[in-house]
Design an enzyme around this catalytic site. Structure first.
Site, mmCIF file in Angstrom:
data_model
loop_
_atom_site.group_PDB
_atom_site.id
_atom_site.type_symbol
_atom_site.label_atom_id
_atom_site.label_comp_id
_atom_site.label_asym_id
_atom_site.label_seq_id
_atom_site.Cartn_x
_atom_site.Cartn_y
_atom_site.Cartn_z
ATOM 1 N N SER A 66 27.434 -29.440 5.560
ATOM 2 C CA SER A 66 27.382 -28.538 6.786
ATOM 3 C C SER A 66 26.580 -29.199 7.722
ATOM 4 C CB SER A 66 26.524 -27.277 6.173
ATOM 5 O OG SER A 66 26.403 -26.376 7.383
ATOM 6 N N TYR B 172 19.105 -24.412 2.233
ATOM 7 C CA TYR B 172 20.585 -24.679 2.430
ATOM 8 C C TYR B 172 20.686 -26.025 3.085
ATOM 9 C CZ TYR B 172 25.616 -24.198 3.767
ATOM 10 O OH TYR B 172 26.575 -24.372 3.858
#
Ligand code: NAP
Length: 249
Positions: A144, A158
């Site tokens: 990401s 995350y």
């Protein structure tokens, strides 16, 4: 490689679903992994079969090693493994600072996003490495842009899990480069999927779209197209590489 099996974790929804459909359209046999949403996985299989493609749905919570072993056993019965897409991933609740995070939350994010991806890659390497008698293959890991941006005040845990995925992609790529396996990562930007709702903020991607140089969110299909390119022979000289697919973010 078009008759090869592609295992996609989290193939039931979002980016995994779009990847399953795009890869099936190119002739790959698809193993659609899902954590709990059997109906969504069955729908992906039905869509693929409706176009004369081949697919099976297999329950696999990648936080459970036993599920991962079952996933790859099912894939073995389905054909010769050509690629793994380590896509299944989660976020914790959005808008939580590190000084508010529980150990359980952090451990679960790491178990799914990091340990799960590494264990799936282990099983794929055992099958694809020429060192183990395999014919080579490709592993694509979903990272990401959060790995670069850190996601402060949102979900730093995350972001850190995706930073780990970037290091894993580079390292594993070097480790198996001489064994017929390419390993690549993709860093999606703000993509229109249900992951934002899972983090408690359904319109997060659209709310932040103005921060994207291209001034819009991306679609799951735009990520799938990059994944399908990476697993294809067109990307035959790409390994230990991470591609940003983020509208410039
Ligand atoms: P999504 O729409 O929320 O879909 C998540 C998928 O992962 C579902 O198929 C889900 O299965 C599966 N999954 C959830 N927990 C799992 C577990 N424990 N084990 C195995 N599979 C699990 O997510 P997405 O947006 O498509 O995200 C896919 C990947 O792209 C993730 O790794 C995510 O971090 C990454 N990514 C997404 C964005 C974005 O903006 N959307 C941005 C950057 C990176 P069920 O259907 O059974 O629940």
């Amino acid at each position: 490689m078009t008759d090869k099996v592609v295992v996609i974790t989290g193939g039931s929804r979002g980016i995994g679903r779009a990847t399953a459909l795009a890869a099936a359209a190119r002739g790959y046999r698809i193993v659609v992994g899902y954590a709990s949403n059997k109906a969504a996985a069955d729908e992906v299989v039905a869509l693929i079969e409706g176009k004369n493609g081949k697919a099976i749905a297999v329950k696999c919570d990648v936080a459970e090693e036993s599920d991962i072993l079952e996933l790859f056993k099912a894939a073995d019965k389905f054909g010769s493994l050509g690629a793994l897409v380590n896509n299944g991933g989660i976020v914790g609740k959005s808008g939580v600072r590190v000084d508010e995070m529980s150990a359980e939350r952090i451990q679960h994010v790491m178990a799914v996003n990091v340990t799960g991806s590494i264990l799936c890659a282990r099983e794929a390497v055992k099958r694809m490495s020429t060192k183990h008698g395999g014919k080579g293959g490709v592993i694509v890991n979903l990272s990401s842009v959060a790995a670069r941006l850190g996601a402060p005040n949102t979900y730093v845990d995350y972001a850190a899990s995706k930073g780990a995925i970037d290091s894993f992609t580079v390292g594993l790529g070097y480790e198996v480069a001489g064994e017929g396996i390419r390993v690549a990562g993709i860093r999606p930007g703000l993509i229109d999927t249900e992951i934002h709702a899972a983090g408690g903020e359904p319109d997060r991607a659209h709310r932040l779209a103005h921060l994207v140089p291209m001034k819009r969110v991306g679609s799951a299909e735009e990520i799938a197209n990059a994944i399908v390119w990476l697993i294809s022979d067109e990307a035959s000289y790409v390994t230990s590489a991470i591609l940003d697919v983020s509208g410039g973010r």
